[in-house]
Design an enzyme around this catalytic site. Structure first.
Site, PDB file in Angstrom:
ATOM      1  N   PHE A   1       1.360  -2.348  16.923  1.00  0.00           N
ATOM      2  CA  PHE A   1       0.333  -2.310  15.873  1.00  0.00           C
ATOM      3  C   PHE A   1       0.359  -3.623  15.079  1.00  0.00           C
ATOM      4  O   PHE A   1      -0.683  -4.179  14.742  1.00  0.00           O
ATOM      5  CB  PHE A   1       0.603  -1.104  14.965  1.00  0.00           C
ATOM      6  CG  PHE A   1      -0.567  -0.706  14.110  1.00  0.00           C
ATOM      7  CD1 PHE A   1      -1.651  -0.037  14.655  1.00  0.00           C
ATOM      8  CD2 PHE A   1      -0.583  -0.974  12.748  1.00  0.00           C
ATOM      9  CE1 PHE A   1      -2.729   0.346  13.864  1.00  0.00           C
ATOM     10  CE2 PHE A   1      -1.649  -0.599  11.945  1.00  0.00           C
ATOM     11  CZ  PHE A   1      -2.729   0.071  12.508  1.00  0.00           C
ATOM     12  N   LEU A   2       1.555  -4.130  14.806  1.00  0.00           N
ATOM     13  CA  LEU A   2       1.682  -5.393  14.063  1.00  0.00           C
ATOM     14  C   LEU A   2       1.138  -6.564  14.876  1.00  0.00           C
ATOM     15  O   LEU A   2       0.482  -7.453  14.331  1.00  0.00           O
ATOM     16  CB  LEU A   2       3.146  -5.665  13.707  1.00  0.00           C
ATOM     17  CG  LEU A   2       3.829  -4.657  12.789  1.00  0.00           C
ATOM     18  CD1 LEU A   2       5.246  -5.106  12.489  1.00  0.00           C
ATOM     19  CD2 LEU A   2       3.055  -4.475  11.498  1.00  0.00           C
ATOM     20  N   ALA A   3       1.408  -6.572  16.180  1.00  0.00           N
ATOM     21  CA  ALA A   3       0.914  -7.659  17.030  1.00  0.00           C
ATOM     22  C   ALA A   3      -0.613  -7.687  17.022  1.00  0.00           C
ATOM     23  O   ALA A   3      -1.233  -8.753  16.997  1.00  0.00           O
ATOM     24  CB  ALA A   3       1.447  -7.488  18.450  1.00  0.00           C
ATOM     25  N   LEU A   4      -1.231  -6.509  17.010  1.00  0.00           N
ATOM     26  CA  LEU A   4      -2.699  -6.406  16.936  1.00  0.00           C
ATOM     27  C   LEU A   4      -3.241  -7.074  15.679  1.00  0.00           C
ATOM     28  O   LEU A   4      -4.353  -7.590  15.664  1.00  0.00           O
ATOM     29  CB  LEU A   4      -3.110  -4.926  16.879  1.00  0.00           C
ATOM     30  CG  LEU A   4      -3.391  -4.168  18.163  1.00  0.00           C
ATOM     31  CD1 LEU A   4      -3.769  -2.728  17.812  1.00  0.00           C
ATOM     32  CD2 LEU A   4      -4.523  -4.822  18.943  1.00  0.00           C
ATOM     33  N   GLN A   5      -2.445  -7.028  14.611  1.00  0.00           N
ATOM     34  CA  GLN A   5      -2.943  -7.480  13.309  1.00  0.00           C
ATOM     35  C   GLN A   5      -3.078  -8.995  13.198  1.00  0.00           C
ATOM     36  O   GLN A   5      -3.812  -9.486  12.352  1.00  0.00           O
ATOM     37  CB  GLN A   5      -2.024  -6.969  12.195  1.00  0.00           C
ATOM     38  CG  GLN A   5      -1.973  -5.465  12.180  1.00  0.00           C
ATOM     39  CD  GLN A   5      -1.217  -4.919  11.001  1.00  0.00           C
ATOM     40  OE1 GLN A   5      -0.984  -5.601  10.023  1.00  0.00           O
ATOM     41  NE2 GLN A   5      -0.844  -3.664  11.074  1.00  0.00           N
TER      42      GLN A   5
ATOM     43  N   HIS B   1      -5.993  -9.828  10.584  1.00  0.00           N
ATOM     44  CA  HIS B   1      -5.855  -8.655   9.715  1.00  0.00           C
ATOM     45  C   HIS B   1      -4.977  -8.905   8.484  1.00  0.00           C
ATOM     46  O   HIS B   1      -4.902  -8.053   7.606  1.00  0.00           O
ATOM     47  CB  HIS B   1      -5.286  -7.495  10.550  1.00  0.00           C
ATOM     48  CG  HIS B   1      -5.402  -6.152   9.901  1.00  0.00           C
ATOM     49  ND1 HIS B   1      -6.617  -5.553   9.600  1.00  0.00           N
ATOM     50  CD2 HIS B   1      -4.453  -5.275   9.493  1.00  0.00           C
ATOM     51  CE1 HIS B   1      -6.403  -4.382   9.040  1.00  0.00           C
ATOM     52  NE2 HIS B   1      -5.102  -4.180   8.960  1.00  0.00           N
TER      53      HIS B   1
ATOM     54  N   TRP C   1      -0.213   0.280   6.607  1.00  0.00           N
ATOM     55  CA  TRP C   1       0.508   1.278   7.395  1.00  0.00           C
ATOM     56  C   TRP C   1       1.763   0.687   8.034  1.00  0.00           C
ATOM     57  O   TRP C   1       1.733  -0.411   8.579  1.00  0.00           O
ATOM     58  CB  TRP C   1      -0.422   1.812   8.491  1.00  0.00           C
ATOM     59  CG  TRP C   1       0.192   2.863   9.354  1.00  0.00           C
ATOM     60  CD1 TRP C   1       0.253   4.206   9.092  1.00  0.00           C
ATOM     61  CD2 TRP C   1       0.822   2.668  10.626  1.00  0.00           C
ATOM     62  NE1 TRP C   1       0.895   4.856  10.121  1.00  0.00           N
ATOM     63  CE2 TRP C   1       1.253   3.934  11.073  1.00  0.00           C
ATOM     64  CE3 TRP C   1       1.077   1.549  11.419  1.00  0.00           C
ATOM     65  CZ2 TRP C   1       1.903   4.118  12.282  1.00  0.00           C
ATOM     66  CZ3 TRP C   1       1.740   1.724  12.629  1.00  0.00           C
ATOM     67  CH2 TRP C   1       2.139   2.997  13.054  1.00  0.00           C
TER      68      TRP C   1
ATOM     69  N   SER D   1      -5.572  -2.912   4.106  1.00  0.00           N
ATOM     70  CA  SER D   1      -5.648  -1.993   5.234  1.00  0.00           C
ATOM     71  C   SER D   1      -5.580  -0.534   4.742  1.00  0.00           C
ATOM     72  O   SER D   1      -6.412  -0.124   3.935  1.00  0.00           O
ATOM     73  CB  SER D   1      -4.551  -2.341   6.247  1.00  0.00           C
ATOM     74  OG  SER D   1      -4.827  -1.778   7.498  1.00  0.00           O
TER      75      SER D   1
ATOM     76  N   ASP E   1     -10.286 -10.342  12.815  1.00  0.00           N
ATOM     77  CA  ASP E   1      -9.591  -9.053  12.684  1.00  0.00           C
ATOM     78  C   ASP E   1      -9.949  -8.120  13.845  1.00  0.00           C
ATOM     79  O   ASP E   1     -11.121  -7.824  14.067  1.00  0.00           O
ATOM     80  CB  ASP E   1      -9.989  -8.411  11.344  1.00  0.00           C
ATOM     81  CG  ASP E   1      -9.071  -7.268  10.946  1.00  0.00           C
ATOM     82  OD1 ASP E   1      -8.427  -6.672  11.827  1.00  0.00           O
ATOM     83  OD2 ASP E   1      -9.004  -6.965   9.740  1.00  0.00           O
TER      84      ASP E   1
END
Length: 256
Positions: A143-147, A235, A22, A82, A207
């Site tokens: 969202f990218l930092a979460l990954q 992730h 995503w 993903s 993850d």
């Protein structure tokens, strides 16, 4: 009828199609495409509405799969990361004759937490959808930092993902929203019990989006599939552990 952006590299006797996640695009694979194209005929794809595949609105999972299939080789290993894992899985369900093997990376058949099923809390996904309309670049960056959170190389991995996003124009908000809607609503746990092809599932132990608790649950639900957990990955294991990642795919090639 719009075509999606599609690049083919390498001369291998087995085709391998890579589907990104995503908010991203096929540039995310640049860390491994040279290595993989020395073993496979490699296909890099921007999903409809993402990257260079412009002119698409929000699509359902089924429609996204059909659009991607239009340009695909007759038979290939399909690898999805993903959200891309759901697209690859949908193709395996509707067109099994086109799929030599299915590989999902940091993906879940049901991303949203349900009763007795670990996942992303629905209100978190709904929050991302809400924030998209306010400040979508910042939302994508969050969202990218979460990954990559938690890995030894988290900072540089997050930078690599951000560079991928910024390399190309951002997707339209409705496309991003449609992708989140797929993550929020799709549940392929039962349908994937019956896929006939080799099925390899790759996970990151750290993850934050696909909890490792799902791995033994899916081992039980899908006994015909194989799982592998990258001990120090989050992730995006292909960014943090590219050599190990490619080695697993080359080993799979020997078996199909």
């Amino acid at each position: 009828m719009n075509n999606i952006w599609w690049q083919t590299k390498g001369q291998g006797n087995v085709h391998l199609v890579l589907l990104h996640g995503w908010g991203l695009n096929a540039e995310v694979w640049r860390c491994i495409d040279e290595e993989l194209s020395s073993h496979f005929t490699l296909h890099l794809v921007d999903l409809p509405g993402f990257g260079r595949s412009r002119g698409f609105g929000a699509l359902s999972l089924a429609d996204m799969a059909e659009v991607v299939l239009r340009q695909a080789p007759d038979k290939a290993i399909w690898l999805g990361w993903s959200l891309g894992g759901l697209v690859a899985s949908q193709i395996a369900l509707t067109h099994p004759e086109r799929v030599l093997a299915l590989v999902t990376v940091a993906s879940s058949p049901c991303f949203s937490a349900r009763d007795e099923w670990p996942g992303i809390k629905p209100d978190v996904l709904a929050g991302f959808q809400q924030q998209l309309s306010d400040d979508f670049q910042r939302t994508v960056e969050r969202f990218l930092a979460l990954q990559t959170m938690g890995t030894e190389t988290a900072r540089q991995d997050a930078r690599a993902l951000k560079k991928t996003v910024l390399a190309l124009p951002m997707p339209e908000v409705d496309v991003l929203n449609g992708g989140l809607e797929i993550l929020k609503t799709v549940d392929l746990r039962q349908p994937l019990q019956n896929v006939p092809m080799p099925f390899l599932r790759l996970y990151g132990y750290l993850d934050g989006l696909v909890p490792r608790k799902v791995v033994p649950m899916l081992d039980k639900l899908w006994p015909h599939s194989e799982s592998y957990i990258f001990a120090k990955a989050a992730h995006a294991p292909f960014i943090s552990h590219p050599d190990e990642f490619c080695h697993l795919l080359v080993a799979l090639k020997q078996r199909v």
